[in-house]
Design a protein around this motif. Structure first.
Motif, PDB file in Angstrom:
ATOM      1  N   ASP A 163      52.923  48.723  66.492  1.00 45.89           N
ATOM      2  CA  ASP A 163      52.887  48.643  65.025  1.00 45.89           C
ATOM      3  C   ASP A 163      53.386  50.008  64.552  1.00 45.89           C
ATOM      4  O   ASP A 163      52.851  51.044  64.952  1.00 45.89           O
ATOM      5  CB  ASP A 163      51.447  48.363  64.572  1.00 45.89           C
ATOM      6  N   HIS A 171      50.896  52.659  63.444  1.00 45.78           N
ATOM      7  CA  HIS A 171      49.737  52.959  64.282  1.00 45.78           C
ATOM      8  C   HIS A 171      49.979  54.134  65.234  1.00 45.78           C
ATOM      9  O   HIS A 171      49.820  54.022  66.445  1.00 45.78           O
ATOM     10  CB  HIS A 171      49.337  51.713  65.080  1.00 45.78           C
ATOM     11  N   ASP A 207      48.196  54.286  58.694  1.00 43.50           N
ATOM     12  CA  ASP A 207      48.475  52.846  58.716  1.00 43.50           C
ATOM     13  C   ASP A 207      48.720  52.376  57.279  1.00 43.50           C
ATOM     14  O   ASP A 207      47.981  51.561  56.742  1.00 43.50           O
ATOM     15  CB  ASP A 207      47.272  52.122  59.337  1.00 43.50           C
ATOM     16  N   ASP A 220      51.105  50.653  55.908  1.00 44.99           N
ATOM     17  CA  ASP A 220      51.596  49.277  55.706  1.00 44.99           C
ATOM     18  C   ASP A 220      52.607  49.141  54.581  1.00 44.99           C
ATOM     19  O   ASP A 220      52.612  48.149  53.839  1.00 44.99           O
ATOM     20  CB  ASP A 220      50.417  48.317  55.473  1.00 44.99           C
TER      21      ASP A 220
HETATM   22 MN    MN Z   1      47.627  48.118  60.813  1.00 47.46          MN
END
Ligand code: MN
Ligand code: RM4
Ligand code: MN
Length: 431
Positions: free
Chosen positions: A254, A257, A289, A291
């Protein structure tokens, strides 16, 4: 029109935009051909690029401070699937969704399958969730799931994963993604070695229950919700787990991450080198994180990641088959618009990586020509590939400019009427 019908979308009918596109595309093809590149081959590569959409990204996200919901956001899995099918139609590059269980466990798989058929979408990896307690759940995950010192809690978490696999089998998924929130907030709270051993043992049991043609992806994350020590904290821990499980266990990267300044393309190269790169959760971040929309903060890093992937593809690295997925939270942008932007950014990043002349790069590396090696990468990165990805989309029935086509369609306004907010129906994802 019934709420479940697919709204008609005029993808493009702006003659001026169409004319400009034709000129830009012809210019780009000309430039590429002068560089000895085959524009049609590049177009075909971009047309093959596919990424899965996360169901949890369609409703407005939030932070732990609050959530500001938008009008017309989806309230059910069916509505999320409608939005996903629209994103696919406009981008021609997002034909599957990734389910999150229990958020997407409607209890009626036959209905989910028939909606998916009607909407023309398929299913990518299924995700488990042991980072929250669900209403009526017998035992709490407050102090961990697979790492929990209590065998009964671990058993409950294993049972949950078996259920996720069962749902995945019914919809035709072929992978399970496991992200665990397990960890501790204070030194001494848990045994650092013991907790990892327990996670490994539980994962072994889950892995043994996987169908033969499935893969298991372990996803690491350095912190949050655990702020002192997360059990699957980094790609090293993730790799140890994957290697101890078996051939079909691989690592999921990810992009958010990692601790600040981590060289993600290097991590990708390492995992590729040992055949354990399972897939991606694309997004972008400045601090953690976050996003955010892929490519919004560090587009060059995204390109360098794609460069490693395209190189592996060209070298036909054994077992190379990464699952491309998005994992984002949209607390300010319209989620559909952000996902349209994201797919476009990924198509561009991938297209640019396809422009890298790896033979030339290898020769500059061999002769130690640092400047020319870097210029080889930069030449590809600095090429404006927007007309190419627009043409790739258009040839597959998508839009030249997905965000503008979406805005012109009136879809959101229509959904705001069809989807009045019902109290307590929107899952508080990413809160
Ligand atoms: Mn995440
Ligand atoms: C986590 C992680 C997982 C996702 C959850 C919702 O931070 O990225 O992949 O499933 O969020
Ligand atoms: Mn993720």
């Amino acid at each position: 029109m019934a709420a479940t019908d697919v709204a008609p979308i005029r993808t493009e009918n702006d003659p001026a935009a169409e004319r400009d596109h034709q000129r830009d595309f012809t210019d780009l093809v000309d430039r590429l051909e002068r560089q000895g590149r085959d524009a049609e081959a590049l177009l075909a590569a971009v047309q093959r690029f596919e990424v899965a959409l996360p169901t949890w990204a369609f409703a407005t996200g939030g932070t732990r401070f609050g959530r500001f919901s938008g009008a017309g956001e989806p309230r059910t899995l069916r509505e999320k699937m409608e939005d996903a099918s629209l994103v696919h139609r406009l981008t021609a590059g997002a034909p599957r969704i990734s389910l999150h269980i229990p958020w997407d466990d409607t209890g009626d798989i036959a209905e989910v399958l028939s909606d998916a058929r009607r909407l023309g979408i398929g299913f990518d990896a299924v995700n488990s969730n042991t980072f929250q307690d669900q209403p009526g759940q017998r035992l709490s995950y407050k102090l961990g799931s697979f790492s929990n010192p209590s065998a009964a809690v671990r058993r409950q978490a294993i049972e949950h994963h078996l259920r996720v696999i069962e749902i995945g089998k019914q919809v035709g998924s072929q992978a399970l993604t496991v992200w665990l929130a397990d960890g501790s907030n204070y030194p001494g709270q848990m045994s650092l070695r013991g907790s990892f051993d327990r996670v490994r043992e539980c994962l072994q049991e889950v892995y043994a229950a996987l169908p033969d043609d499935w893969r298991l992806f372990t996803e690491h994350k350095p912190y949050e919700p655990a702020f002192y020590a997360t059990v699957v904290q980094d790609w090293g821990s993730s790799l140890v787990l994957a290697q101890s499980l078996g051939e079909r266990a691989q690592c999921l990267v990810d992009l958010g991450h990692h601790l600040p300044n981590a060289n993600i393309e290097l991590i990708v190269a390492r995992l590729l080198g040992v055949g354990r790169l399972g897939g991606f959760h694309f997004n972008d971040s400045k601090y953690g994180d976050d996003d955010l929309t892929a490519g919004s903060i560090k587009p060059y890093a995204l390109f360098l990641i794609f460069n490693e992937l395209v190189l592996a593809e060209r070298e036909r690295l054994p077992g190379f088959d990464p699952a491309y997925m998005i994992d984002q939270s949209h607390n300010l942008k319209d989620p559909i618009e952000s996902l349209l932007q994201t797919v476009d950014q990924l198509q561009q990043g991938y297209a640019k990586a396809c422009l890298v002349d790896h033979e030339e790069l290898a020769s500059h590396q061999a002769s130690g020509d640092v400047i020319m090696a870097e210029r080889t990468l930069k030449r590809a990165y600095e090429t404006d590939v927007r007309p190419l990805v627009a043409e790739a989309r258009r040839r597959r029935g998508g839009a030249l400019d997905p965000v503008l086509a979406f805005r012109a369609s009136g879809y959101r306004a229509q959904k705001a009427i069809e989807r009045p907010v019902i109290a307590h129906t929107v899952a508080p994802t990413h809160l």
